[in-house]
Design a protein around this motif. Structure first.
Motif, PDB file in Angstrom:
ATOM      1  N   LYS A   9      -0.058   4.825   2.411  1.00 59.48           N
ATOM      2  CA  LYS A   9      -0.713   4.614   3.488  1.00 59.48           C
ATOM      3  C   LYS A   9      -1.591   3.573   3.077  1.00 59.48           C
ATOM      4  O   LYS A   9      -2.592   4.289   2.042  1.00 59.48           O
ATOM      5  CB  LYS A   9      -0.707   5.978   4.265  1.00 59.48           C
ATOM      6  N   PRO A  10      -2.521   3.268   3.891  1.00 64.31           N
ATOM      7  CA  PRO A  10      -3.755   2.982   4.265  1.00 64.31           C
ATOM      8  C   PRO A  10      -4.873   3.596   4.165  1.00 64.31           C
ATOM      9  O   PRO A  10      -6.024   3.860   3.442  1.00 64.31           O
ATOM     10  CB  PRO A  10      -4.306   1.958   5.043  1.00 64.31           C
ATOM     11  N   LEU A  13      -5.750   5.386   0.765  1.00 66.05           N
ATOM     12  CA  LEU A  13      -6.728   4.592  -0.481  1.00 66.05           C
ATOM     13  C   LEU A  13      -7.376   4.966  -1.242  1.00 66.05           C
ATOM     14  O   LEU A  13      -7.379   5.510  -2.709  1.00 66.05           O
ATOM     15  CB  LEU A  13      -6.796   3.130  -0.507  1.00 66.05           C
ATOM     16  N   ASN A  32      -2.982  -5.854   0.614  1.00 72.68           N
ATOM     17  CA  ASN A  32      -2.502  -5.203   1.743  1.00 72.68           C
ATOM     18  C   ASN A  32      -1.386  -5.498   2.354  1.00 72.68           C
ATOM     19  O   ASN A  32      -0.574  -6.528   1.986  1.00 72.68           O
ATOM     20  CB  ASN A  32      -3.615  -5.439   3.364  1.00 72.68           C
ATOM     21  N   LYS A  58       0.898  -0.925   4.859  1.00 71.52           N
ATOM     22  CA  LYS A  58       0.938  -0.075   3.699  1.00 71.52           C
ATOM     23  C   LYS A  58      -0.303  -1.103   2.452  1.00 71.52           C
ATOM     24  O   LYS A  58      -0.499  -1.850   2.784  1.00 71.52           O
ATOM     25  CB  LYS A  58       2.340  -0.123   3.345  1.00 71.52           C
ATOM     26  N   VAL A  59      -0.799  -0.210   1.761  1.00 74.22           N
ATOM     27  CA  VAL A  59      -1.964  -0.985   0.459  1.00 74.22           C
ATOM     28  C   VAL A  59      -0.379  -0.634  -0.968  1.00 74.22           C
ATOM     29  O   VAL A  59      -0.082   0.465  -0.971  1.00 74.22           O
ATOM     30  CB  VAL A  59      -2.355   0.119   0.955  1.00 74.22           C
TER      31      VAL A  59
END
Length: 112
Positions: A9-10, A13, A32, A58-59
């Protein structure tokens, strides 16, 4: 050497970058992305209309590290990044046959 492809999830990070920095991951690539897995998205109601959002932000973080470091990173990520909820992410692990630093021609672990 192992290539780790970590999808999270971003909002996680910064925590992931800290784990990678503490475990000597010398370089990372961050992308990304949008996607879904078991979660399959969610329903939203906007101005009385219901719609389904199935592509979630998402990342993807990629890095290449030694075999021992890869196991340490995997253990820390699964312990510290996990919320226990669907959508926490995935880690894909690939074997890396060789790495070459273009500038110097160094190969293998020295190129990392």
């Amino acid at each position: 050497m192992k290539k780790l492809e970590i999808i999270i999830k971003p909002e996680k990070l910064d925590e992931l970058k800290q784990i990678l920095d503490e475990n000597e991951a010398n370089g990372i690539m961050i992308t990304n992305i949008m996607g879904y897995g078991a979660q399959k998205g969610f329903k939203r109601i906007y101005r009385g209309n219901e719609y389904f959002v199935n592509l979630l932000p998402k990342v993807k973080v990629e890095t290449v590290v030694s075999d021992e470091t890869a196991e340490q990173i995997i253990e820390l990520v699964t312990k510290e990044i996990s919320t226990g909820n669907i959508g926490d992410g995935k880690i894909f692990v690939y074997n890396v046959e060789d790495a070459i630093r273009v500038r110097t021609g160094e190969r293998g672990a020295e190129a990392l």
